[in-house]
Motif scaffolding. Structure first.
Motif, PDB file in Angstrom:
ATOM      1  N   GLY A 316      -1.081  -2.195  13.128  1.00  0.00           N
ATOM      2  CA  GLY A 316      -1.713  -0.924  12.734  1.00  0.00           C
ATOM      3  C   GLY A 316      -0.517   0.356  12.588  1.00  0.00           C
ATOM      4  N   TYR A 317       0.635  -0.180  12.147  1.00  0.00           N
ATOM      5  CA  TYR A 317       1.559   0.711  11.856  1.00  0.00           C
ATOM      6  C   TYR A 317       1.215   1.458  10.537  1.00  0.00           C
ATOM      7  N   ASP A 318       2.116   2.522  10.560  1.00  0.00           N
ATOM      8  CA  ASP A 318       2.090   3.440   9.327  1.00  0.00           C
ATOM      9  C   ASP A 318       2.976   2.545   8.071  1.00  0.00           C
ATOM     10  N   THR A 319       2.235   1.954   7.168  1.00  0.00           N
ATOM     11  CA  THR A 319       2.806   1.326   6.108  1.00  0.00           C
ATOM     12  C   THR A 319       3.548   1.977   5.006  1.00  0.00           C
ATOM     13  N   ALA A 320       3.300   3.430   4.872  1.00  0.00           N
ATOM     14  CA  ALA A 320       3.802   4.224   4.304  1.00  0.00           C
ATOM     15  C   ALA A 320       5.295   4.537   4.636  1.00  0.00           C
ATOM     16  N   PHE A 321       5.315   4.551   6.024  1.00  0.00           N
ATOM     17  CA  PHE A 321       6.669   4.643   6.631  1.00  0.00           C
ATOM     18  C   PHE A 321       7.638   3.511   6.193  1.00  0.00           C
ATOM     19  N   ILE A 322       7.182   2.195   6.458  1.00  0.00           N
ATOM     20  CA  ILE A 322       7.808   1.203   5.931  1.00  0.00           C
ATOM     21  C   ILE A 322       8.049   1.026   4.595  1.00  0.00           C
TER      22      ILE A 322
END
Length: 356
Positions: A316-322
């Motif tokens: 559930g993390y921010d994939t845009a950040f990754i």
């Protein structure tokens, strides 16, 4: 005596080398390995070479590979990648610092503990851009045999978490954004001509790996300058990886078990150091920003984007950040790799001797 003449035997050996590389790359892709065409091809040709099969790639074809690597690197740079620098200042600053520490510490360790030459040690320490690193190594900077062993071990170890996550978490495979527009034949010819010209200039100026770096510089400048936005055709990129894998693997003809084991041990320790440095940096950033530690770790990790993205989605993390951090990491490495190569060549002009 075999029925082949010298020339026909050479053609047969080259075709065999390319076939082995393509087969290995195809298997690696089916297994879902990152950089499959490149890593699988290099491993397959390496195994074949160490088994005594005639794995060769002529100098003329090698120069073609160098130009294709440079073109692919430049064309893969996102036009808006420079704009991402202001999005997450603390974590991106940590990313830059982390890369410097990883390269400096693992390069130093491989030089002092395993007695590798500076070119081999520092090219082995770069956490990413395998095709570019291998392209630089193939020009004679460092020992390509040892570099590919260390880099492949790094990739395999860093992606162990991905299949584990896929088994225990109900997620779909995370795929990187696919290009929808590709360079036309005319654009490819024009870009190749400019890249070749820049490569020849770099070679004339005695820049290390001049053909690769010149081609990359020209393609990158044109991309960031808005002269083109399309991507390299997929088949051409695959062919570039297959050729690069064949080139790297063919250098393993005559390799000794001692040489292989020395590189393998260095690769394991270098990877452990890299993971430790990433973890410490992520812990530091987590004290300064309000986001999950796991998200920061995945963003700073030198693993493949598709693998880190899969775990990010599952948690559930921010994939845009990754994704943004991986884009910036590759952009930083695009400048850092040639800079370090030039530094190593100036410090140790003879480092390439015996590795051509």
């Amino acid at each position: 005596m075999p029925a082949f003449s010298v020339s026909s035997r050479t053609i047969f050996c080259v075709l065999l080398t390319l076939a082995v590389s393509a087969a290995g790359g195809g298997i690696a892709m089916l297994l879902g390995l990152p950089a499959g065409w490149l890593m699988g091809g290099a491993l397959a040709v390496t195994i074949a070479a160490m088994a005594g099969l005639p794995m060769i790639l002529p100098d003329g074809l090698r120069n073609v590979v160098f130009v294709l690597i440079g073109m692919s690197m430049g064309a893969s740079v996102a036009p808006d990648s420079l704009q991402l620098l202001g999005s997450w200042p603390i974590s991106l600053a940590a990313l830059a610092i982390e890369l410097v520490i990883i390269v400096a510490m693992t390069g130093w360790m491989l030089t002092k503990v395993f007695k590798l030459d500076p070119g081999t040690a520092y090219l082995s320490s770069f956490p990413g851009h395998l095709s570019f690193v291998m392209g630089i190594a193939a020009t004679g900077i460092g020992n390509a045999r040892q570099i590919v062993i260390i880099q492949v071990i790094r990739i395999l170890m860093l992606t162990i978490a991905v299949p584990i996550g896929a088994v225990f978490l109900p997620i779909d495979h995370f795929a990187t954004e696919m290009a929808s527009e590709f360079l036309s034949p005319l654009q490819l010819v024009l870009l190749a001509a400019v890249c070749i010209a820049a490569g020849l200039v770099f070679m004339r100026l005695k820049v290390p790996a001049g053909m690769v770096l010149g081609a990359m510089a020209a393609a990158t400048a044109a991309k960031l300058g808005g002269l083109y936005t399309e991507a390299m055709p997929t088949l051409l990129v695959v062919a570039t990886f297959v050729l690069t894998g064949a080139l790297i693997g063919s250098r393993f003809v005559g390799i000794t078990r001692t040489e292989f084991m020395a590189a393998a041990k260095g690769g394991l320790i270098a990877t452990a150091m890299t993971v430790s440095i990433v973890t410490v940096m992520a812990l530091g950033v987590a004290q300064l920003v309000d986001m999950p530690f796991g998200q920061i770790w995945l963003g700073l990790s030198p693993g493949a984007l598709e693998g880190m993205g899969a775990l990010g989605i599952a948690l559930g993390y921010d994939t845009a950040f990754i994704a943004a951090h991986h884009v910036i990491r590759l952009l930083l490495l695009s400048f850092a790799i040639p800079a370090v190569a030039i530094m190593v060549r100036r410090m140790v002009p003879q480092a390439q001797d015996g590795h051509n």
